[in-house]
Design an enzyme around this catalytic site. Sequence first.
Site, PDB file in Angstrom:
ATOM      1  N   ARG A   1       0.838  -1.309  -0.171  1.00 11.70           N
ATOM      2  CA  ARG A   1      -0.177  -0.056   0.047  1.00 11.70           C
ATOM      3  C   ARG A   1       0.912   1.351  -0.101  1.00 11.70           C
ATOM      4  O   ARG A   1       0.517   2.026  -0.815  1.00 11.70           O
ATOM      5  CB  ARG A   1      -0.980  -0.048   1.288  1.00 11.70           C
TER       6      ARG A   1
ATOM      7  N   ASN B   1      -6.045  -2.432   1.743  1.00  7.64           N
ATOM      8  CA  ASN B   1      -6.037  -3.997   1.896  1.00  7.64           C
ATOM      9  C   ASN B   1      -7.622  -4.504   1.972  1.00  7.64           C
ATOM     10  O   ASN B   1      -8.520  -3.740   2.318  1.00  7.64           O
ATOM     11  CB  ASN B   1      -5.355  -4.431   3.337  1.00  7.64           C
TER      12      ASN B   1
END
Length: 98
Positions: free
Chosen positions: A25, A43
């Site tokens: 990320r 996520n």
Amino acid sequence: MSDQAAQRMVKRVRIEGLVQGVGFRVFVEREARRIGVDGFVRNRRDGGVEAVFAGTSARVGAAIMVCKTGPRGSRVDMVKVLDETCDMPAGFAVHPTV
């Protein structure tokens, strides 16, 4: 409608593989800001990562390529790209897991 607005596109990207616990990320956020796209990355509870990118075709395409590569230590097994109809506010962020 301006030329820039006409060229703006939004894509939802689903990434699967070893993509959690490896800085995926943060990597996507950094690269998306560098490329200059709007959107978010997060996520998913099933182990994947989801991102939405908004911008010109070239910039969104570059952001998708980043997802296909991933950061060192990750393994990307699948990238699925879907057209999105919503628009994204300016900026790029990491969102909470869903």
